[in-house]
Write a protein that holds these residues in place. Structure first.
Motif: not given
Length: 234
Positions: A152-162, A167-171, A176-178, A196-204
């Motif tokens: 949940a801490g610093l750097g997770t926006i980038n890590a979750v987004g990438l 995973m989307k590109a590779h189908k 969801g995310i925990i 993370c929800e806004a940038m990925t469309g996935l739910h926490i």
């Protein structure tokens, strides 16, 4: 027919095994016939007799209280604390996909709900020599859906987004995310959740705090993420 779910992480040391233990515990306490599986584990200690202890499997077994034998949980166990592909090279025990799938199918034949944990992040290779085997090869071979574990801490926006974009590109389907190590009310953690929800469309779908011994989500919601196995089982 058994149902399975693959657990991946945004990287090493995000608490993937810890959260997996809580997931399996929730399933068992909800009355499900729950089991754990991991294709390859590295960085394991040896018993007095010289055999290797599958550390992640042991942690999940102790946390969840499942009766599944350790011997069923992981076909490839390495001592060296590096990526499985390198540990396999150093120890002379390369991973074979046929063996991974055979052992997985055996577990699927005995239990109703199988939680398969990945090694490190989604790009961590299982084998990289004359053969190249990625975790997605296993995921796709058995048509598994995934949950993503993130710190949940610093750097997770980038890590979750990438991770999500790969995973989307590779189908590779992500349900969801925990968040792990979540501190309610912490402005950074709260913002990371929203971003993370806004940038990925996935739910926490759940947040795990340090020291939690239970997963704070309904059994029915968790169970709904598990899907029937496919992709070549006989």
């Amino acid at each position: 027919m058994s149902k399975s779910l693959f657990i991946t992480g945004t990287g090493t040391d995000v608490g993937k095994t810890y959260v997996t233990g809580l997931i399996v515990k929730k399933l068992r306490e909800g009355g499900a016939s729950a089991a754990y599986y991991k294709a390859a584990m590295s960085g394991n200690d040896r018993r007095a007799d010289g055999t290797l202890i599958p550390g992640d499997a042991l942690q999940v077994k102790r946390m969840s209280g499942i009766e599944q034998p350790l011997e069923e949980m992981c076909p490839y166990i390495y001592e060296t604390a590096v990526s499985p592909h390198l540990a396999a090279k150093l120890e002379g025990k390369p991973l074979e996909m046929e063996c991974v799938l055979k052992h997985f199918d055996y577990v699927c034949g005995k239990y109703e709900h199988i939680t398969a944990e990945g090694s490190g992040g989604i790009l961590c290779p299982l084998r990289f020599d004359e053969q190249q085997i990625q975790q997605e090869d296993f995921i796709k071979a058995r048509s598994l859906s995934c949950l993503m574990i993130a710190d949940a801490g610093l750097g997770t926006i980038n890590a979750v987004g990438l991770t999500a974009e790969y995973m989307k590109a590779h189908k590779i389907p992500v349900r969801g995310i925990i968040f792990n190590r979540y501190d309610p009310g912490n402005p950074l953690h709260e913002d990371n959740r929203l971003m993370c929800e806004a940038m990925t469309g996935l739910h926490i779908i759940a947040c795990v705090k340090d020291g939690d011994t239970d997963l704070d989500m309904p059994f029915e919601l968790l169970e709904g993420f598990y899907e029937e196995n496919g992709g070549g089982r006989k």
